[in-house]
Design a protein around this motif. Sequence first.
Motif, PDB file in Angstrom:
ATOM      1  N   ILE A 248       0.845  -1.199   0.000  1.00 48.02           N
ATOM      2  CA  ILE A 248       0.000   0.000   0.000  1.00 48.02           C
ATOM      3  C   ILE A 248       0.876   1.244   0.000  1.00 48.02           C
ATOM      4  O   ILE A 248       0.585   2.231  -0.690  1.00 48.02           O
ATOM      5  CB  ILE A 248      -0.946  -0.015   1.212  1.00 48.02           C
ATOM      6  CG1 ILE A 248      -1.961  -1.155   1.066  1.00 48.02           C
ATOM      7  CG2 ILE A 248      -1.670   1.320   1.353  1.00 48.02           C
ATOM      8  CD1 ILE A 248      -2.821  -1.378   2.286  1.00 48.02           C
ATOM      9  N   LYS A 249       1.978   1.220   0.759  1.00 47.02           N
ATOM     10  CA  LYS A 249       2.882   2.370   0.819  1.00 47.02           C
ATOM     11  C   LYS A 249       3.502   2.651  -0.553  1.00 47.02           C
ATOM     12  O   LYS A 249       3.630   3.809  -0.970  1.00 47.02           O
ATOM     13  CB  LYS A 249       3.984   2.123   1.837  1.00 47.02           C
ATOM     14  CG  LYS A 249       5.021   3.250   1.884  1.00 47.02           C
ATOM     15  CD  LYS A 249       6.258   2.830   2.639  1.00 47.02           C
ATOM     16  CE  LYS A 249       7.331   3.894   2.529  1.00 47.02           C
ATOM     17  NZ  LYS A 249       7.834   4.057   1.141  1.00 47.02           N
TER      18      LYS A 249
ATOM     19  N   TYR B 182     -10.910  -1.219  -4.013  1.00 47.33           N
ATOM     20  CA  TYR B 182     -11.994  -0.446  -4.597  1.00 47.33           C
ATOM     21  C   TYR B 182     -11.487   0.831  -5.254  1.00 47.33           C
ATOM     22  O   TYR B 182     -12.051   1.315  -6.242  1.00 47.33           O
ATOM     23  CB  TYR B 182     -13.060  -0.136  -3.548  1.00 47.33           C
ATOM     24  CG  TYR B 182     -13.949  -1.327  -3.275  1.00 47.33           C
ATOM     25  CD1 TYR B 182     -14.856  -1.761  -4.233  1.00 47.33           C
ATOM     26  CD2 TYR B 182     -13.852  -2.045  -2.090  1.00 47.33           C
ATOM     27  CE1 TYR B 182     -15.653  -2.871  -4.013  1.00 47.33           C
ATOM     28  CE2 TYR B 182     -14.644  -3.149  -1.849  1.00 47.33           C
ATOM     29  CZ  TYR B 182     -15.543  -3.566  -2.815  1.00 47.33           C
ATOM     30  OH  TYR B 182     -16.324  -4.664  -2.606  1.00 47.33           O
ATOM     31  N   THR B 183     -10.423   1.379  -4.719  1.00 47.96           N
ATOM     32  CA  THR B 183      -9.803   2.531  -5.373  1.00 47.96           C
ATOM     33  C   THR B 183      -9.278   2.126  -6.746  1.00 47.96           C
ATOM     34  O   THR B 183      -9.459   2.842  -7.741  1.00 47.96           O
ATOM     35  CB  THR B 183      -8.654   3.080  -4.500  1.00 47.96           C
ATOM     36  OG1 THR B 183      -9.161   3.442  -3.219  1.00 47.96           O
ATOM     37  CG2 THR B 183      -8.022   4.302  -5.140  1.00 47.96           C
ATOM     38  N   ALA B 184      -8.611   0.972  -6.822  1.00 48.87           N
ATOM     39  CA  ALA B 184      -8.085   0.478  -8.106  1.00 48.87           C
ATOM     40  C   ALA B 184      -9.204   0.244  -9.106  1.00 48.87           C
ATOM     41  O   ALA B 184      -9.074   0.563 -10.295  1.00 48.87           O
ATOM     42  CB  ALA B 184      -7.286  -0.805  -7.880  1.00 48.87           C
TER      43      ALA B 184
ATOM     44  N   LEU C  68      -5.441   6.181  -0.423  1.00 48.55           N
ATOM     45  CA  LEU C  68      -4.297   5.357  -0.040  1.00 48.55           C
ATOM     46  C   LEU C  68      -3.692   5.820   1.279  1.00 48.55           C
ATOM     47  O   LEU C  68      -3.174   5.003   2.046  1.00 48.55           O
ATOM     48  CB  LEU C  68      -3.258   5.372  -1.163  1.00 48.55           C
ATOM     49  CG  LEU C  68      -3.693   4.689  -2.472  1.00 48.55           C
ATOM     50  CD1 LEU C  68      -2.630   4.856  -3.548  1.00 48.55           C
ATOM     51  CD2 LEU C  68      -3.982   3.206  -2.242  1.00 48.55           C
ATOM     52  N   GLU C  69      -3.736   7.110   1.538  1.00 56.31           N
ATOM     53  CA  GLU C  69      -3.290   7.588   2.852  1.00 56.31           C
ATOM     54  C   GLU C  69      -4.174   7.014   3.950  1.00 56.31           C
ATOM     55  O   GLU C  69      -3.689   6.622   5.016  1.00 56.31           O
ATOM     56  CB  GLU C  69      -3.331   9.115   2.885  1.00 56.31           C
ATOM     57  CG  GLU C  69      -2.191   9.779   2.127  1.00 56.31           C
ATOM     58  CD  GLU C  69      -2.317  11.286   2.101  1.00 56.31           C
ATOM     59  OE1 GLU C  69      -3.426  11.796   2.377  1.00 56.31           O
ATOM     60  OE2 GLU C  69      -1.311  11.963   1.802  1.00 56.31           O
TER      61      GLU C  69
ATOM     62  N   LEU D  46      -4.888   2.857   8.242  1.00 57.32           N
ATOM     63  CA  LEU D  46      -5.539   1.675   8.803  1.00 57.32           C
ATOM     64  C   LEU D  46      -4.506   0.608   9.139  1.00 57.32           C
ATOM     65  O   LEU D  46      -4.630  -0.092  10.148  1.00 57.32           O
ATOM     66  CB  LEU D  46      -6.569   1.122   7.812  1.00 57.32           C
ATOM     67  CG  LEU D  46      -7.848   1.939   7.631  1.00 57.32           C
ATOM     68  CD1 LEU D  46      -8.668   1.392   6.471  1.00 57.32           C
ATOM     69  CD2 LEU D  46      -8.677   1.915   8.908  1.00 57.32           C
ATOM     70  N   CYS D  47      -3.486   0.468   8.270  1.00 55.34           N
ATOM     71  CA  CYS D  47      -2.413  -0.488   8.569  1.00 55.34           C
ATOM     72  C   CYS D  47      -1.643  -0.076   9.817  1.00 55.34           C
ATOM     73  O   CYS D  47      -1.237  -0.913  10.628  1.00 55.34           O
ATOM     74  CB  CYS D  47      -1.457  -0.583   7.387  1.00 55.34           C
ATOM     75  SG  CYS D  47      -2.150  -1.365   5.930  1.00 55.34           S
ATOM     76  N   ASP D  48      -1.411   1.231   9.977  1.00 59.85           N
ATOM     77  CA  ASP D  48      -0.694   1.714  11.159  1.00 59.85           C
ATOM     78  C   ASP D  48      -1.465   1.435  12.428  1.00 59.85           C
ATOM     79  O   ASP D  48      -0.890   1.314  13.502  1.00 59.85           O
ATOM     80  CB  ASP D  48      -0.432   3.216  11.030  1.00 59.85           C
ATOM     81  CG  ASP D  48       0.620   3.527   9.978  1.00 59.85           C
ATOM     82  OD1 ASP D  48       1.451   2.633   9.715  1.00 59.85           O
ATOM     83  OD2 ASP D  48       0.591   4.629   9.416  1.00 59.85           O
TER      84      ASP D  48
END
Length: 789
Positions: free
Chosen positions: A588-589, A742-744, A765-766, A771-773
Amino acid sequence: MTTLTAGVIYTVVLLFSVVYSVHGLGGSATTVSVTYGSNVTICGIVAGQPSQRIQCWRNGQVFDVYSDVSFESIAGGRDLLCGVRSGGSSLVCWNPNLFPKRLYYNETVLLSKLAIGDSQICAITNRTGWNVDCWRDGEQFSTRNARLQSISSGLGFTCGVPSNNTVGIICFGINSELASSIQGEFSNFSMLNIAVGGNHACGVNSTGFLICRGDNDYGKIDVPIHKPFEFSALALGLNHTCALRSLNNSVVCWGGGGGNMSGYETGISFESIVAGLDFTCGLTTNNLSVVCWGEGWVRNGVFPLGFKLPLGTILPGPCVRSDCVCGMYTQYDNLCSGSGTICKPCDIASLLPPPPPPPPVGNVPRSSPSRPLRRGLLSFAIVGSVGTFAGICTIVYCLWTGVCFGNKKIHNSVQPTITSTAQNGPQLSNSSSASRSTTIRRQVSRAFGRQRSGTSSKHADREEEFTFADLALATDNFSHENKIGAGSFGVVYKGKLLDGREVAIKRGETNQKTKKFQEKESAFDSELVFLSRLHHKHLVMLVGYCEEREEKLLVYEYMKNGALYDHLHDKKNIDTNSSLLNSWKMRIKIALDAARGIEYLHNYAVPSIIHRDIKSSNILLDANWVARVSDFGLSLMGPESDSEHRPTKAAGTVGYIDPEYYGLNVVTAKSDVYGLGVVMLELLTGKRAIFKSSDDNNGGTPISLVEYAVPAIFSGELAKVLDKRVRPLEVNEGEAVELMAYTAVHCVNLEGRERPTMSDIVANLERALSLCDDSHGSISSGQISIISE
């Protein structure tokens, strides 16, 4: 299976123009036919007459059929000729002795898109509930619950593409075994159309690639290498396949018999083509005459290849009294004798059905969608609202300060003279080729010294000019051991300068036979123009250049961890125990890094830039695994306003190129959005943009990643397509990955106006990264820095 006799010719004509979307866009019907059996008869609907009558040729003789009745489409079978009368209310057929019989009459339920295979006749109707009526041996039957948007018939069976955009095709007929087999071989493809031959079928899928299945004697399903949407019409015989190229309507054939064009002018343009058993006929664009070629044509008569049949001028499409969606033929008034217009066939890319609607905001297809994910999906609307408000403020400021009326000037700079050509992409005006790059650099320095790039103004004219000897020494004379890749105009080598700096050096090819010199010049100048003024943490930085005689080299900062493509698709680079790319957070990053780089090009570079070749091999990773966009050889200056579009011949890479751009030759910033969407799907699935299925005995069928992944994401089955090499999802990572997916999906929408802006994508994406953080997982390497812009 039914045995074919030498006198049997299976006639199949499929024009992309008759393919229409769920919105009902129509096009030209078939106006040329071949009847086989006891005698070969070739017919066409004659132009320039009060009635659009049928005229036929048989054994050297020309004769009219129903000279006072107008027809809109015709088709031939075994000793059978049929025609749909203008308006679609009647279907009339003739036996070999030209004795007529009316099979159908209904002024309410109208017929269109006629197809005949052997003795089975089928036509699409406008009846509710089912829409295909068929006749066989004098009896009529309907394909209940089978709504089809196009049909084609072969040896005892008929196939069609469902009108509800479902995957696969529907086949039926007396040869149920073959029909079932063909239907099964297309079960995993989303098709735009289908054409049927003796015992094989071909069609274009939703990404524009031609797919053939069935019996492969004589190589009739061995589709040649082609680009998406390259073919605009198909004609299938018993052992051969022919297609028209969209670009110039020339014919390409493969297989045996009817595909032999030896001795005939292959560069001629055709409006439509029709196949017999072992020959092919076409309606020429030049004078709307019918010519034929192929082994059977020469063997069955005394006529040479390319013999012009003595028929009158044949209509390229039916004369209609309705509005035309994609324009009209210029001579329609003369061709229809004042009784209607002839609509041009629509480009197949413009007829692509829209993808299924995305899940409603706040209701993604999960059993219990989380509140953070719903908030993430709202970011498209929120960012759009902010942009609208900013636009209103800009207008108010413009009016208040008088800038709109010429009272003030902002960024009064001179743009370098760059023009776009259809052939070679960006070209620079060249008053003196010997000093071209020096002149460009001076123009760039003046043009962009006050751009909105934050720190960019510090680096004006920062790039260095190297000698060829310096760079040859840095790369050990461009040794094979130092070769690390290839770019838009040459080979890339790793080098080490005398001061110890590690660099990547792109050397343009000097062999003009290998690469067109003008294309090399264009790519070199394009990169020099753009990179000399672009300085952003997510764009590869230009260190300098060299231009000596025919040698053209660019020097970049070295990206230690190479291209994203290699990490995703080179098996030796993927190790479940060590690769940082086996973390969803890292993937994701990387997507976010690339999106920020492209956002800078679109929104903050002055003037804006359209990259045109966003793909995973052009996203490089530095020593700290920060992703940077590279290779600006195909880039163009963006339009001055959102309403301005730049027509230019499509450029890019198959699998990543925007279908709308490819079909319309109009480039916008949304073309970069599409490419990034494909890259995000690569990060999610681990598959290439075009990959081969593993369950094909012939080495696999090329499949588009968009076609593979988007339906699964829309149906809530994202887990089925996720890359199994990545470590299991941590807490909250599932929501982050869904948001990226869904963004893709929004990014690869077929219509550019339906895609998000790069600011929208960055915002999503931010949110996904945050959410991952929030999860327990983290990137442990101390070298990696995740900093919000």
